[in-house]
Design a protein around this motif. Structure first.
Motif, PDB file in Angstrom:
ATOM      1  N   UNK A  50      13.995  -1.141   2.940  1.00 41.21           N
ATOM      2  CA  UNK A  50      15.340  -0.984   2.382  1.00 41.21           C
ATOM      3  C   UNK A  50      15.326   0.034   1.237  1.00 41.21           C
ATOM      4  N   UNK A  51      16.512   0.545   0.901  1.00 37.21           N
ATOM      5  CA  UNK A  51      16.581   1.635  -0.081  1.00 37.21           C
ATOM      6  C   UNK A  51      15.912   1.261  -1.404  1.00 37.21           C
ATOM      7  N   UNK A  52      16.167   0.033  -1.874  1.00 40.08           N
ATOM      8  CA  UNK A  52      15.660  -0.329  -3.198  1.00 40.08           C
ATOM      9  C   UNK A  52      14.150  -0.477  -3.216  1.00 40.08           C
ATOM     10  N   UNK A  53      13.526  -0.565  -2.040  1.00 39.91           N
ATOM     11  CA  UNK A  53      12.078  -0.766  -2.002  1.00 39.91           C
ATOM     12  C   UNK A  53      11.309   0.479  -1.565  1.00 39.91           C
ATOM     13  N   UNK A  54      11.988   1.588  -1.434  1.00 39.04           N
ATOM     14  CA  UNK A  54      11.285   2.824  -1.067  1.00 39.04           C
ATOM     15  C   UNK A  54      10.270   3.165  -2.157  1.00 39.04           C
ATOM     16  N   UNK A  55       9.148   3.780  -1.778  1.00 33.51           N
ATOM     17  CA  UNK A  55       8.237   4.248  -2.833  1.00 33.51           C
ATOM     18  C   UNK A  55       9.019   5.139  -3.798  1.00 33.51           C
ATOM     19  N   UNK A  92       0.839  -1.209   0.000  1.00 31.71           N
ATOM     20  CA  UNK A  92       0.000   0.000   0.000  1.00 31.71           C
ATOM     21  C   UNK A  92       0.870   1.253   0.000  1.00 31.71           C
ATOM     22  N   UNK A  93       1.910   1.231   0.783  1.00 28.32           N
ATOM     23  CA  UNK A  93       2.787   2.400   0.877  1.00 28.32           C
ATOM     24  C   UNK A  93       3.540   2.611  -0.437  1.00 28.32           C
ATOM     25  N   UNK A 105       4.150   7.053  18.599  1.00 24.43           N
ATOM     26  CA  UNK A 105       2.841   7.668  18.337  1.00 24.43           C
ATOM     27  C   UNK A 105       2.998   9.066  17.756  1.00 24.43           C
ATOM     28  N   UNK A 106       4.167   9.653  17.901  1.00 28.99           N
ATOM     29  CA  UNK A 106       4.380  11.019  17.406  1.00 28.99           C
ATOM     30  C   UNK A 106       4.981  11.024  16.003  1.00 28.99           C
ATOM     31  N   UNK A 107       5.692   9.985  15.676  1.00 28.44           N
ATOM     32  CA  UNK A 107       6.330   9.914  14.354  1.00 28.44           C
ATOM     33  C   UNK A 107       6.029   8.522  13.773  1.00 28.44           C
ATOM     34  N   UNK A 108       4.966   8.445  12.967  1.00 28.41           N
ATOM     35  CA  UNK A 108       4.456   7.122  12.561  1.00 28.41           C
ATOM     36  C   UNK A 108       5.276   6.444  11.471  1.00 28.41           C
ATOM     37  N   UNK A 109       5.265   5.130  11.522  1.00 34.68           N
ATOM     38  CA  UNK A 109       5.825   4.327  10.433  1.00 34.68           C
ATOM     39  C   UNK A 109       4.877   4.364   9.235  1.00 34.68           C
ATOM     40  N   UNK A 110       5.433   4.448   8.050  1.00 39.88           N
ATOM     41  CA  UNK A 110       4.595   4.381   6.846  1.00 39.88           C
ATOM     42  C   UNK A 110       3.950   3.006   6.725  1.00 39.88           C
ATOM     43  N   UNK A 111       4.793   1.969   6.683  1.00 41.72           N
ATOM     44  CA  UNK A 111       4.264   0.653   6.322  1.00 41.72           C
ATOM     45  C   UNK A 111       3.647  -0.111   7.493  1.00 41.72           C
ATOM     46  N   UNK A 112       3.990   0.266   8.735  1.00 44.04           N
ATOM     47  CA  UNK A 112       3.410  -0.451   9.881  1.00 44.04           C
ATOM     48  C   UNK A 112       2.185   0.265  10.422  1.00 44.04           C
ATOM     49  N   UNK A 113       2.074   1.554  10.096  1.00 40.73           N
ATOM     50  CA  UNK A 113       0.967   2.290  10.689  1.00 40.73           C
ATOM     51  C   UNK A 113       0.130   2.995   9.619  1.00 40.73           C
ATOM     52  N   UNK A 114       0.686   4.012   8.968  1.00 42.65           N
ATOM     53  CA  UNK A 114      -0.143   4.845   8.091  1.00 42.65           C
ATOM     54  C   UNK A 114      -0.745   4.072   6.931  1.00 42.65           C
ATOM     55  N   UNK A 115       0.041   3.171   6.340  1.00 43.57           N
ATOM     56  CA  UNK A 115      -0.469   2.431   5.176  1.00 43.57           C
ATOM     57  C   UNK A 115      -0.799   0.988   5.525  1.00 43.57           C
ATOM     58  N   UNK A 116      -0.895   0.739   6.821  1.00 43.05           N
ATOM     59  CA  UNK A 116      -1.198  -0.623   7.255  1.00 43.05           C
ATOM     60  C   UNK A 116      -2.676  -0.938   7.052  1.00 43.05           C
TER      61      UNK A 116
END
Ligand code: A3P
Length: 329
Positions: A143-148, A56-57, A111-122
């Motif tokens: 990892x770098x090669x898998x960044x959006x 999703x992310x 809770x103040x700085x969310x993870x993209x793949x574990x939280x926001x796009x979970x």
């Protein structure tokens, strides 16, 4: 299989979308550290439901030039650097408020700085992050090669924190033991070490992860800053100033005179954060106990767990993997 309620949501294997179900059979699979599966996706190992957040992310996150992304391998000090980044970027907002109102005193850094793949796009429906004011602060273990693609294509900045592999492994072993259902007991240390050395750990192989960002920081120093946990522990002050300069929010002379940097380091120190009520008792929405992110916070704790042979094995592998990179631990 019924899942234990102690297992964080990103490790639970129910509620997997069809897109992931279709992909999973084609991915190499191994038993994970918490009893659930790990899948090899784009060269790194992720859990079944983590895959949902990653896909999703990768499809939906649109980075902006003003975004800041904290990247780490699991257990390399993410919680600490989340706190530091939050405090650094928001220092003007909270410098005049009474100290007890600082969000870090009543909320866990995750809770103040969310993870993209574990939280926001979970979640299936990604939350609206478009209305957040700049600079938007996010974290990821990707990892770098898998960044959006938009992260690599935009001018958004990457702050990477790594930690020496022996302490990272030991911290991961302790952390995953706490997540395992009680009746399963601790992971066998030797088996966990075998897995770690084969690269089979969350977002592993550890060495590929670190090297990907180390090379990016050499090639694009204005885009990626590479920090080490050990350097930050030994002498945090110059690294905090370097971080502030990299993020184009350097400390002014007046701030330096008033000890703004020292104040951030004190607020975010292990001794301070780990003894706050919120971090001793609360839980994250994803299910982990806040206190599980604060264990010892030291450099060299591996000596208390690893035999000489185990430590040598990690050292030799590190030498092989990093030998001509210029990166040492
Ligand atoms: P140990 O298990 O070695 O104690 P992450 O945040 O990436 O999950 O990493 C967790 C590790 O960072 C744990 O290491 C934890 O104790 C340590 N840690 C958490 N907060 C810290 C802080 N403020 N300063 C230093 N280390 C910290």
């Amino acid at each position: 299989m019924a899942q234990s309620p102690s297992i964080p949501k990103y490790l639970q294997e129910d509620d997997i979308p069809q897109e992931c179900r279709d992909l999973i059979p084609s991915l190499p699979r191994e038993k994970g550290w918490v009893g659930t599966s790990l899948h090899l996706y784009q060269g790194f190992w992720i859990t079944t439901s983590h895959l949902k957040g990653v896909l999703a992310c990768q499809s939906h996150f649109r980075a902006r030039d003003t975004d800041i992304l904290l990247v780490t391998t699991p257990k390399s000090g993410t919680t600490w650097l989340k706190a530091i980044l939050f405090a650094l970027l928001n220092r003007a907002k909270f410098s005049d408020s009474p100290k007890q109102q600082h969000p870090l005193l009543c909320q866990n850094p995750h809770d103040l700085l969310p993870f993209l793949e574990f939280k926001l796009y979970f979640q299936q429906d990604a939350p609206d992050v478009t209305s957040l004011p700049p600079p938007r602060l996010f974290a990821t273990h990707l990892p770098y090669q898998s960044l959006p693609l938009s992260v690599r294509d935009s001018k958004c900045k990457l702050v990477y924190l790594c930690r020496n592999p022996k302490d990272t492994f030991v911290s991961l072993w302790h952390f995953t033991n706490k997540l395992r259902p009680e009746d399963k007991g601790d992971n066998c240390l030797q088996e966990s070490l075998d897995k770690f050395c084969r690269g089979v750990s969350l977002c592993g192989p550890y060495w590929d992860h670190v090297l990907g960002y180390y090379r990016a920081s050499l090639e694009m120093p204005e885009k990626a800053l590479f920090l080490k946990f050990e350097d930050m522990k030994e002498n945090p002050h110059p690294h905090l100033r370097r971080l502030a300069e990299f993020l184009e929010c350097p400390f002014s002379e007046e701030e330096m005179r008033h000890g703004a940097a020292e104040e951030i380091l004190r607020l975010c120190s292990f001794d301070n954060l780990s003894t706050l009520e919120v971090n001793k008792r609360g839980k994250l929405a994803s299910g982990e106990e806040n206190r599980s992110f604060f264990r010892r916070g030291e450099v060299g704790d591996w000596v208390n767990l690893l035999s000489v042979e185990m430590a040598d094995r990690i050292d030799q592998l590190t030498e092989e993997k990093l030998h001509d990179s210029g990166l040492t631990f």
